[in-house]
Scaffold this motif. Structure first.
Motif, PDB file in Angstrom:
ATOM      1  N   SER A 280      -1.934  -1.120  10.670  1.00  0.00           N
ATOM      2  CA  SER A 280      -1.596  -0.782   9.298  1.00  0.00           C
ATOM      3  C   SER A 280      -2.052  -1.867   8.321  1.00  0.00           C
ATOM      4  O   SER A 280      -2.489  -1.561   7.203  1.00  0.00           O
ATOM      5  CB  SER A 280      -0.091  -0.565   9.169  1.00  0.00           C
ATOM      6  N   VAL A 281      -1.943  -3.137   8.716  1.00  0.00           N
ATOM      7  CA  VAL A 281      -2.385  -4.236   7.848  1.00  0.00           C
ATOM      8  C   VAL A 281      -3.869  -4.101   7.548  1.00  0.00           C
ATOM      9  O   VAL A 281      -4.308  -4.174   6.391  1.00  0.00           O
ATOM     10  CB  VAL A 281      -2.082  -5.603   8.499  1.00  0.00           C
ATOM     11  N   GLU A 282      -4.647  -3.887   8.584  1.00  0.00           N
ATOM     12  CA  GLU A 282      -6.099  -3.757   8.418  1.00  0.00           C
ATOM     13  C   GLU A 282      -6.446  -2.571   7.525  1.00  0.00           C
ATOM     14  O   GLU A 282      -7.272  -2.677   6.612  1.00  0.00           O
ATOM     15  CB  GLU A 282      -6.747  -3.603   9.803  1.00  0.00           C
ATOM     16  N   ASN A 283      -5.818  -1.439   7.786  1.00  0.00           N
ATOM     17  CA  ASN A 283      -6.098  -0.236   7.005  1.00  0.00           C
ATOM     18  C   ASN A 283      -5.649  -0.389   5.554  1.00  0.00           C
ATOM     19  O   ASN A 283      -6.363   0.028   4.627  1.00  0.00           O
ATOM     20  CB  ASN A 283      -5.390   0.960   7.634  1.00  0.00           C
ATOM     21  N   SER A 284      -4.478  -1.002   5.354  1.00  0.00           N
ATOM     22  CA  SER A 284      -3.942  -1.146   3.992  1.00  0.00           C
ATOM     23  C   SER A 284      -4.851  -2.005   3.125  1.00  0.00           C
ATOM     24  O   SER A 284      -5.134  -1.661   1.965  1.00  0.00           O
ATOM     25  CB  SER A 284      -2.542  -1.765   4.050  1.00  0.00           C
ATOM     26  N   LEU A 285      -5.321  -3.117   3.670  1.00  0.00           N
ATOM     27  CA  LEU A 285      -6.210  -3.991   2.908  1.00  0.00           C
ATOM     28  C   LEU A 285      -7.512  -3.272   2.555  1.00  0.00           C
ATOM     29  O   LEU A 285      -8.006  -3.377   1.425  1.00  0.00           O
ATOM     30  CB  LEU A 285      -6.486  -5.273   3.693  1.00  0.00           C
ATOM     31  N   ALA A 286      -8.053  -2.526   3.517  1.00  0.00           N
ATOM     32  CA  ALA A 286      -9.309  -1.811   3.274  1.00  0.00           C
ATOM     33  C   ALA A 286      -9.132  -0.745   2.192  1.00  0.00           C
ATOM     34  O   ALA A 286      -9.975  -0.615   1.284  1.00  0.00           O
ATOM     35  CB  ALA A 286      -9.798  -1.173   4.574  1.00  0.00           C
TER      36      ALA A 286
ATOM     37  N   TYR B  70       0.113  -1.053  -5.710  1.00  0.00           N
ATOM     38  CA  TYR B  70      -1.245  -1.480  -6.043  1.00  0.00           C
ATOM     39  C   TYR B  70      -1.826  -0.671  -7.206  1.00  0.00           C
ATOM     40  O   TYR B  70      -2.816  -1.079  -7.820  1.00  0.00           O
ATOM     41  CB  TYR B  70      -2.153  -1.370  -4.818  1.00  0.00           C
ATOM     42  N   GLU B  71      -1.221   0.475  -7.518  1.00  0.00           N
ATOM     43  CA  GLU B  71      -1.676   1.243  -8.669  1.00  0.00           C
ATOM     44  C   GLU B  71      -1.381   0.503  -9.970  1.00  0.00           C
ATOM     45  O   GLU B  71      -2.056   0.721 -10.981  1.00  0.00           O
ATOM     46  CB  GLU B  71      -0.984   2.610  -8.689  1.00  0.00           C
ATOM     47  N   VAL B  72      -0.383  -0.372  -9.948  1.00  0.00           N
ATOM     48  CA  VAL B  72       0.004  -1.149 -11.124  1.00  0.00           C
ATOM     49  C   VAL B  72      -0.518  -2.574 -11.021  1.00  0.00           C
ATOM     50  O   VAL B  72      -1.000  -3.147 -12.002  1.00  0.00           O
ATOM     51  CB  VAL B  72       1.536  -1.164 -11.291  1.00  0.00           C
ATOM     52  N   CYS B  73      -0.433  -3.156  -9.834  1.00  0.00           N
ATOM     53  CA  CYS B  73      -0.848  -4.545  -9.612  1.00  0.00           C
ATOM     54  C   CYS B  73      -2.214  -4.573  -8.940  1.00  0.00           C
ATOM     55  O   CYS B  73      -2.357  -4.155  -7.786  1.00  0.00           O
ATOM     56  CB  CYS B  73       0.176  -5.270  -8.740  1.00  0.00           C
ATOM     57  N   LYS B  74      -3.196  -5.065  -9.652  1.00  0.00           N
ATOM     58  CA  LYS B  74      -4.570  -5.047  -9.164  1.00  0.00           C
ATOM     59  C   LYS B  74      -5.021  -6.388  -8.580  1.00  0.00           C
ATOM     60  O   LYS B  74      -6.202  -6.557  -8.275  1.00  0.00           O
ATOM     61  CB  LYS B  74      -5.525  -4.633 -10.289  1.00  0.00           C
ATOM     62  N   TYR B  75      -4.087  -7.324  -8.414  1.00  0.00           N
ATOM     63  CA  TYR B  75      -4.428  -8.626  -7.847  1.00  0.00           C
ATOM     64  C   TYR B  75      -3.485  -8.937  -6.684  1.00  0.00           C
ATOM     65  O   TYR B  75      -2.264  -8.908  -6.842  1.00  0.00           O
ATOM     66  CB  TYR B  75      -4.319  -9.722  -8.912  1.00  0.00           C
ATOM     67  N   TYR B  76      -4.065  -9.215  -5.534  1.00  0.00           N
ATOM     68  CA  TYR B  76      -3.285  -9.547  -4.339  1.00  0.00           C
ATOM     69  C   TYR B  76      -3.794 -10.881  -3.805  1.00  0.00           C
ATOM     70  O   TYR B  76      -4.938 -10.983  -3.351  1.00  0.00           O
ATOM     71  CB  TYR B  76      -3.439  -8.452  -3.290  1.00  0.00           C
ATOM     72  N   SER B  77      -2.945 -11.899  -3.883  1.00  0.00           N
ATOM     73  CA  SER B  77      -3.322 -13.264  -3.503  1.00  0.00           C
ATOM     74  C   SER B  77      -2.690 -13.594  -2.155  1.00  0.00           C
ATOM     75  O   SER B  77      -1.484 -13.824  -2.055  1.00  0.00           O
ATOM     76  CB  SER B  77      -2.858 -14.253  -4.567  1.00  0.00           C
ATOM     77  N   ILE B  78      -3.496 -13.648  -1.106  1.00  0.00           N
ATOM     78  CA  ILE B  78      -2.999 -13.789   0.257  1.00  0.00           C
ATOM     79  C   ILE B  78      -2.699 -15.263   0.544  1.00  0.00           C
ATOM     80  O   ILE B  78      -3.520 -15.995   1.109  1.00  0.00           O
ATOM     81  CB  ILE B  78      -4.005 -13.236   1.286  1.00  0.00           C
TER      82      ILE B  78
ATOM     83  N   PHE C  34       0.820  -1.214   0.000  1.00  0.00           N
ATOM     84  CA  PHE C  34       0.000   0.000   0.000  1.00  0.00           C
ATOM     85  C   PHE C  34       0.856   1.268   0.000  1.00  0.00           C
ATOM     86  O   PHE C  34       0.650   2.163  -0.830  1.00  0.00           O
ATOM     87  CB  PHE C  34      -0.933  -0.006   1.212  1.00  0.00           C
ATOM     88  N   THR C  35       1.810   1.367   0.925  1.00  0.00           N
ATOM     89  CA  THR C  35       2.579   2.608   1.042  1.00  0.00           C
ATOM     90  C   THR C  35       3.492   2.848  -0.159  1.00  0.00           C
ATOM     91  O   THR C  35       3.817   3.986  -0.488  1.00  0.00           O
ATOM     92  CB  THR C  35       3.422   2.621   2.328  1.00  0.00           C
ATOM     93  N   SER C  36       3.894   1.764  -0.841  1.00  0.00           N
ATOM     94  CA  SER C  36       4.728   1.906  -2.039  1.00  0.00           C
ATOM     95  C   SER C  36       3.914   2.286  -3.265  1.00  0.00           C
ATOM     96  O   SER C  36       4.466   2.637  -4.301  1.00  0.00           O
ATOM     97  CB  SER C  36       5.447   0.582  -2.328  1.00  0.00           C
ATOM     98  N   LYS C  37       2.582   2.173  -3.155  1.00  0.00           N
ATOM     99  CA  LYS C  37       1.645   2.427  -4.253  1.00  0.00           C
ATOM    100  C   LYS C  37       1.800   1.440  -5.410  1.00  0.00           C
ATOM    101  O   LYS C  37       1.372   1.702  -6.534  1.00  0.00           O
ATOM    102  CB  LYS C  37       1.774   3.871  -4.770  1.00  0.00           C
TER     103      LYS C  37
END
Length: 335
Positions: A283-289, A229-237, A224-227
């Protein structure tokens, strides 16, 4: 043991030192008798690691009554993670934060902390890091001029990609995945079927944009903080590893401190670690949201296929590096 600088170019270190030593060297007391230690790292100022370091600096100032000061330089102002560690080795920088995955280049035993699915849960991880094994590993780099002060939570690492979610190891086949400069991380991505590609964290956004890599793996706050996610729209946990961060100090600087100064600094580091764990959870909770709001598709694949895919890594360690495998067995035995 012969003391050497592992993995890195001696010429490059000298070049870096010539450029930066006059600016950085602060191991002697400055005006007013204040001991100044400079700390560089590669993360942004909104990252929980940076916030914890600011708290550590505040504690050092308070505990010392203003006799010690930590000055923090974030955002790779003083170099990449690798370059900062090099500067610590020659005593030109006081402190930094480093992933324990990168520390394996200096102290091989630390690589056990990078093994995928090593810890059964967060409680198991904390028991290991706060116990005898974790404390011993903090000091493993001393022969290479690097002393660990404490661990910071770096969460669990999962895959993020540009074009599709990763629902199974098979879907990594043919994908160029950015990894840290860690043999363990490289071998892990290979075990999953992907093509590991080391890229500096500071260069990763551009590498993703330009298609140099198809994705990467990291924790939610860093994504999230690196941004990215602006390029990668898929996050597989798939949470394949829980590699902690380590706050380290140059032994060349540490050895110049008086006993009271060492106590102030160690206490501040330990208290900052407790604070950082709290910051991290929020931060984990906020970043995912926030990433969901930004249109990132977050999925939770079945973990068992990923666990099975990396079992050969443990067999290889058992056969080729029995001393390291014995540490794995001790870690698994901890309740």
């Amino acid at each position: 043991m012969r003391r050497v600088v592992k993995q890195f170019s001696h010429t490059k270190i000298i070049f870096l030192a010539a450029l930066i030593v006059p600016f950085l060297f602060q191991t002697c007391k400055g005006p007013g008798g204040v001991r100044v230690i400079k700390l560089g790292h590669g993360l942004g100022v909104t990252h929980p690691v940076h916030e914890a370091m600011e708290y550590m600096a505040k504690l050092v100032h308070e505990k010392s009554g203003g006799e010690m000061e930590i000055r923090i330089y974030p955002n790779q102002q003083l170099g990449t993670e690798r370059e900062l560690v090099e500067l610590l080795q020659i005593g030109s920088l006081g402190m930094t934060k480093v992933s324990t995955a990168a520390m394996e280049n200096f102290a091989p035993k630390i690589q056990v902390l990078s093994l995928p699915y090593l810890f059964s849960d967060d409680e198991h991880r904390d028991a290991v890091l706060k116990g005898e094994i974790g404390q011993q590993l903090l000091l493993e780099g001393e022969n290479y001029w690097l002393r660990g002060l404490c661990y910071y939570d770096a969460g669990k690492r999962s895959f993020y990609t540009k074009n599709k979610p990763i629902e199974s190891p098979e879907e990594l086949k043919g994908l160029k995945m950015r990894v840290m400069e860690s043999n363990t991380a490289i071998n892990m991505v290979k075990a999953f079927g992907g093509s590991p590609t080391p890229v500096s964290y500071g260069e990763l956004y551009t590498a993703l944009q330009q298609g140099i890599v198809d994705g990467a793996e990291n924790n939610p706050p860093s994504l999230f903080t690196s941004k990215h996610y602006e390029v990668c729209k898929y996050y597989s946990i798939n949470e394949h590893s829980a590699v902690p961060d380590m706050v380290i100090i140059s032994t060349k600087v540490w050895n110049l401190l008086g006993d009271q100064e060492k106590t102030w600094l160690q206490e501040a580091a330990d208290e900052s670690a407790t604070y950082q764990y709290e910051l991290w959870a929020r931060s984990v909770e906020n970043s995912l949201a926030e990433m969901e709001k930004a249109g990132v598709e977050i999925t939770y694949p079945e973990l068992e296929p990923f666990r099975k895919a990396v079992e050969p890594m443990y067999e290889m360690l058992k056969n080729n590096q029995p001393e390291l495998y014995s540490i794995v067995e001790k870690i698994r035995a901890i309740q």
